[in-house]
Design an enzyme around this catalytic site. Structure first.
Site, PDB file in Angstrom:
ATOM      1  N   GLY B 326      26.525  32.406 -43.441  1.00  0.00           N
ATOM      2  CA  GLY B 326      26.812  32.777 -42.060  1.00  0.00           C
ATOM      3  C   GLY B 326      26.644  31.581 -41.129  1.00  0.00           C
ATOM      4  O   GLY B 326      26.890  30.428 -41.495  1.00  0.00           O
ATOM      5  N   SER B 327      26.148  31.860 -39.933  1.00  0.00           N
ATOM      6  CA  SER B 327      26.085  30.817 -38.902  1.00  0.00           C
ATOM      7  C   SER B 327      25.129  29.684 -39.240  1.00  0.00           C
ATOM      8  O   SER B 327      25.177  28.633 -38.609  1.00  0.00           O
ATOM      9  CB  SER B 327      25.671  31.440 -37.572  1.00  0.00           C
ATOM     10  OG  SER B 327      26.637  32.418 -37.216  1.00  0.00           O
ATOM     11  N   THR B 328      24.233  29.897 -40.221  1.00  0.00           N
ATOM     12  CA  THR B 328      23.333  28.799 -40.582  1.00  0.00           C
ATOM     13  C   THR B 328      24.119  27.642 -41.185  1.00  0.00           C
ATOM     14  O   THR B 328      23.597  26.549 -41.366  1.00  0.00           O
ATOM     15  CB  THR B 328      22.264  29.254 -41.593  1.00  0.00           C
ATOM     16  OG1 THR B 328      22.921  29.753 -42.761  1.00  0.00           O
ATOM     17  CG2 THR B 328      21.385  30.353 -41.023  1.00  0.00           C
TER      18      THR B 328
END
Lengths: 379, 639
Positions: B326-328
């Site tokens: 995801g956004s990581t």
């Protein structure tokens, strides 16, 4: 009485007879018994009990019996041959009826102080009887079929009884022992050729009938023969005896592991290490040298017996001496062949070495007859 | 019988002739016997001597003590516990069933156990000692010893068995041992005779399994002379084996314990790495299981409970799990673009809530759009459109290369079971594995850590450590073997522009320290211990609207990666809460608590928390039940 025909004026009398005994044979027999004590002491793990001490007592008893038998003139024993045979036969029948069962065979009568094996007794009385028979028989009738049939029947009766026990080893010894006396007595060689020929036929028949309802031998006897033919087939079952016996023997090497150092017998890998297989312990601990020495001792006994027989002009004495020597030979020859894996395991002890009262007594008494013949030989 | 003299002479002659024949035959036979004797005893002597020794000599192995496993502080994680048991020798016991009857009055032994023991005793040779009862207390053993005279053939004995004092905490890291099975033997090519000992314990999972050869040690040997029955007569020779090596892990057991407790109730995992050394300080995964149960032989019911649990307690999710990051992942995309020189840190992209590429709309998580975004703002707000735009320009190859540089898509050689390699996809991969051309939409999905990208929590922690240091940190689990320090792995510089790195870190700082950052609620307020991080919410199902009204297994995974102290990074952490919902709510607070715990070496003062979080923090500190490691350490040092 028949001794009248001999020049017996030189025959010693009374206790002087002792000086005229066949001393080399006595020394040899004692030496062999000594080897026996040594080995029994060793297989018991360095202890006189449970085997060496009783064996020594029986040796003492046997020696006394031997001397006693040796003192009595040999013609008395010749005259007693038929009676002794009948007594042995009755005991064999008694064993059939009341005997104790051991190792799958009826062999003993318990007399309380010892267990008597009538089949052992028969081995020697049969030799006496056959020798006496040929002494009695007109020498020209020796090979006459009818007069050959008589001793054959006399032999086959106890053989049949012994086989019923069943004790194949003794049966073979009885037949072969008597056969040797008949051979020495001069029975035509054709009979022997015939017997050997038919023996081969019978052996074939024995194997052919195997597995059928009328098979000749017990299953365990068949197995023993199978095992003998190929011990590796079942090394932990029936082949165990022979395999372990050969291992112990072979591991002895030239000079052996040393007295009381035989690992195989001490650790119980050897079956019946104190009886039938005692030779393996000897061979393991004393090696090839030890084994050959014992064999040499046995052959010296045979040599002295044969010499004595050839010197003796009395037909009974000669034949009887040869018969005793033959029986003695058969004992150790069959036993050694067995432990060395060249004959099936038939349960024949090593004479004077294996633990066992009956065998020791009977052999010493038999040599008593030989001594008697030697002392009372016509001079 | 009177016989004419002529007959007598003839008789003597005949007997003489035949006797000589006989004598010759006997001699011949005797010669045969002698030859046979010679053959056996001289020609074949060597062979038979060998067979005789084989007969009498039996070698028995002595199992070495298995190496111990400690944490970095010297807290025991796997020990060898003295195990009192009772053995019975049938031939000395008289009637075995009666003896067991008597024994059952002294120690707890039900009918089933008694029947089992009786069978075990009867199945073996009479002189062989057979264990009839196991894991007795000292009191029970004493009772048996006192009653010794009344219990012939029954003796207490002490053996070693594996024990895991920290129980569940490190079940996925340390693993467990179990009796060697036929399956094990068929699978491994190991000639060690120890494996032939019935029920010999070998590592079945985790470090116990992967470090098996070091931990096992080498077998000792006793040479016994035995008799035909197999009874030992005397000992001929004894060679002691070498005990297994003692292994010290980089794990910090109290921190690990805190993580497991903090995560409890979820299906989640967290990894803490020392960014200076790459040491794996904690590698938590919940739910857990008790490895001691496996050592003692787990019951079918217990095992069924473990395998049937949808939260999958047997899986060590920290290294085995592979999730869309995801956004990581956005730091990777940003660095790929910066490194390629395609953007600078201040360049803005306008987020209108979506972009249209190849006739498809790619939405930002904020459908109304973020407006103009530069790098810092895009990280702070976790704007998706900014990264879609970068992806279009940078292309998947550069993103994939950068993700590998930062430690994703790489399988680390750690002594743990089933370490996942994750996935850093590129065009070649897709063509090969999916048989399809890479399309631009794949790049857009990958740019925000969705689509084909997969990473394990361990990899995310490594990525964070590399971002924090600019060096190629490689994780390690083994600190020392037999007190010999394992040398640190090389961590060369990543060769990234320091300005680019600083900008990305600054973005991560904003995530948790800027009022509008996605993880502002989970900030650390203590100066000098502040944290930089990134939230992530990775989509599990394509057709969900919000996380409240969907079944658990379709909810988003919540992720957070972070490092602290921001100014002098020491710890990197990654947290993945499976189906936990949003990263800022479900993962960031956990990561914050973990970092605080690591930095303070225990519970931090409440002042480190923002005022609004102090109530919850206090409650957490009150409610969590942590293990008393001092007691554990004392106990083991006493042993």
């Amino acid at each position: 009485m028949s001794y009248l025909e001999y020049q017996i004026q030189h025959t010693p009398t009374g206790l002087r007879k002792i000086l005229y005994l066949n001393w080399p044979v006595i020394v040899l027999l004692s030496t062999i018994c000594g080897v026996g004590f040594l080995m029994l002491y060793s297989v018991a793990g360095g202890s006189f009990t449970p085997w060496a001490e009783p064996q020594m007592k029986r040796f003492a008893l046997g020696m006394v019996a031997m001397f006693f038998v040796a003192m009595v003139p040999v013609w008395f024993w010749r005259n007693m041959a038929a009676v002794a045979y009948l007594i042995s036969l009755l005991l064999l029948i008694a064993v059939e009826l009341f005997g104790e069962v051991g190792m799958g065979a009826q062999r003993w009568i318990n007399l309380g102080f010892m267990r008597l094996q009538p089949s052992e007794l028969m081995k020697i009385t049969l030799v006496l009887l056959i020798a006496a028979y040929y002494d009695w028989l007109d020498i020209r009738k020796t090979s006459h079929p009818v007069w050959v049939l008589v001793p054959v029947i006399l032999v086959l009766i106890p053989v049949a009884l012994v086989l019923r026990q069943p004790d194949l080893g003794t049966a073979i010894l009885l037949i072969t022992g008597s056969g040797i006396v008949m051979f020495a007595a001069g029975v035509s060689l054709w009979y022997f050729a015939g017997v050997i020929g038919s023996a081969i036929g019978i052996i074939t028949a024995v194997f052919k009938t195997r597995g059928t309802e009328w098979q000749f031998l017990k299953d365990y006897q068949y197995r023993r023969i199978d095992t003998f033919l190929d011990p590796s087939r079942d090394p932990l079952g029936d082949g165990y005896h022979i395999t372990q016996s050969k291992i112990a023997l072979g591991s002895g090497g030239w000079t052996g592991r040393g007295y009381m150092q035989g690992t195989q017998s001490r650790l119980n890998f050897l079956p019946e290490k104190h009886t039938d297989f005692i030779f393996t312990t000897l061979a393991e601990e004393f090696g090839f040298v030890g084994g050959i020495t014992l064999l040499g001792l046995y052959f010296l006994v045979l040599m002295f017996c044969l010499t004595s027989a050839l010197q003796n002009k009395d037909r009974f004495a000669s034949l009887m001496t040869i018969g005793v020597a033959a029986t003695f030979f058969l004992f150790f020859a069959v036993n050694m062949s067995m432990v060395m894996g060249i004959a099936p395991v038939v349960g024949v002890p090593l004479p004077l070495v294996s633990y066992g009262g009956s065998a020791m007594l009977v052999i010493l008494v038999a040599f008593g007859f030989v001594q008697s013949a030697h002392v009372h030989r016509p001079r | 019988m009177r016989r004419p003299p002529r007959d007598n002479e003839e008789s003597t002659r005949g007997i003489t002739r035949r006797s000589l024949l006989l004598g010759t035959a006997w001699l011949a036979f005797g010669g045969g016997l002698a030859a046979r004797m010679r053959y056996l005893q001289v020609d074949q002597a060597d062979q038979y001597r060998l067979l005789a020794d084989e007969n009498r000599i039996k070698d028995r192995l002595i199992a070495p003590a298995r190496g111990l496993i400690w944490d970095r502080n010297g807290i025991p994680l796997a020990t060898n516990e003295q195990n009192y048991r009772v053995v019975m020798v049938r031939e000395d016991a008289g009637d075995p069933s009666e003896a067991l009857e008597k024994l059952s009055k002294l120690i707890p032994m039900d009918d089933a156990a008694r029947a089992k023991a009786l069978k075990a005793v009867m199945d073996r040779a009479p002189h062989v000692p057979v264990a009839v009862a196991d894991r007795l207390t000292w009191e029970e053993v004493s009772a048996i010893a006192v009653n010794g005279p009344a219990l012939p053939g029954i003796t207490p004995e002490v053996g070693l068995s594996r024990n895991y004092p920290a129980a569940d905490d490190l079940c996925h890291v340390v693993g467990y041992v179990g009796p060697v099975s036929d399956y094990d033997l068929s699978r491994i090519d190991d000639k060690d005779p120890l494996l032939q000992i019935p029920k010999f314990q070998i590592g079945k999972s985790g470090a116990e399994n992967k470090l098996e050869l070091q931990l096992r040690g080498t077998a000792g040997n006793v040479r016994n002379e035995v008799n035909a029955g197999g009874r030992v007569i005397r000992e001929l020779d004894r060679r002691e084996g070498n005990p297994g090596a003692n292994v010290q892990l980089t794990i910090d057991a109290p921190l690990q314990n805190f993580i497991q407790a903090r995560l409890a109730g979820e299906s989640a995992s967290a990894v803490v790495i020392d960014v200076e050394t790459g040491d794996l300080l904690a590698c938590g995964s919940v739910p857990t299981f008790d490895p001691n149960k496996f050592v003692r032989g787990i019951s079918t019911a217990d095992y069924g409970e473990l395998t049937g649990n949808p939260l999958n307690p047997l899986q060590g999710k920290a290294v085995q799990g592979a999730y869309p990051p995801g956004s990581t992942f956005k730091m990777v995309t940003a660095l790929a673009a910066l490194d390629a020189g395609l953007i600078d840190t201040e360049e803005t992209v306008r987020c209108g809530g979506y972009v249209e590429v190849g006739g498809r709309r790619f939405h930002c998580w904020k459908h109304s759009g973020h407006g103009h975004m530069n790098l810092n703002l895009s990280l702070r707000n976790s704007c998706d459109v900014y990264y879609y735009d970068l992806a279009e320009r940078v292309g998947i190859e550069r993103i994939s290369r950068m993700s590998r540089r930062l430690g994703l898509g790489e399988r680390y050689d750690l002594p743990m079971s089933a370490v996942s390699s994750g996935l850093a996809p590129d065009k070649a991969w897709k063509l090969e594995r999916r048989g399809a051309e890479w399309v631009i939409g794949d790049s857009l999905n990958a740019s925000i850590g969705q689509g084909f990208v997969l990473a394990s929590p361990l990899q995310l922690a490594v990525m964070t450590a590399r971002l924090a240091t600019g060096r190629a940190i490689v994780p390690r689990l083994v600190k020392s073997v037999n007190s010999t320090e394992v040398p640190l792995l090389d961590s060369p510089s990543l060769e990234l522009n320091e300005n680019h790195l600083r900008a990305v870190r600054q973005g991560m700082y904003s995530v948790s320290n800027n009022r509008r950052g996605t993880a502002f609620a989970s900030r650390i307020t203590e100066d000098g211990k502040r944290l930089g991080g990134k939230t992530g919410t990775s989509q599990v199902s394509n057709n969900r609207v919000n996380n409240r009204n969907v079944p658990w297994e379709q909810r988003d995974h919540a992720l957070f990666v972070g490092f602290a102290p921001f100014d002098a990074p020491k710890y990197a952490v990654s947290v993945v809460v499976e189906h936990g919902g949003g990263g800022s709510k479900a993962a960031a607070p956990v990561a914050r608590d973990i970092l605080l715990h690591a930095m303070y070496g225990g519970y931090p003062p409440l002042a480190a928390y923002p005022a609004a979080a102090r109530g919850n923090a206090q409650r957490m500190q009150d409610d969590l039940e942590l293990r008393d490691f001092d007691a554990l350490r004392n106990e083991s040092s006493r042993a």
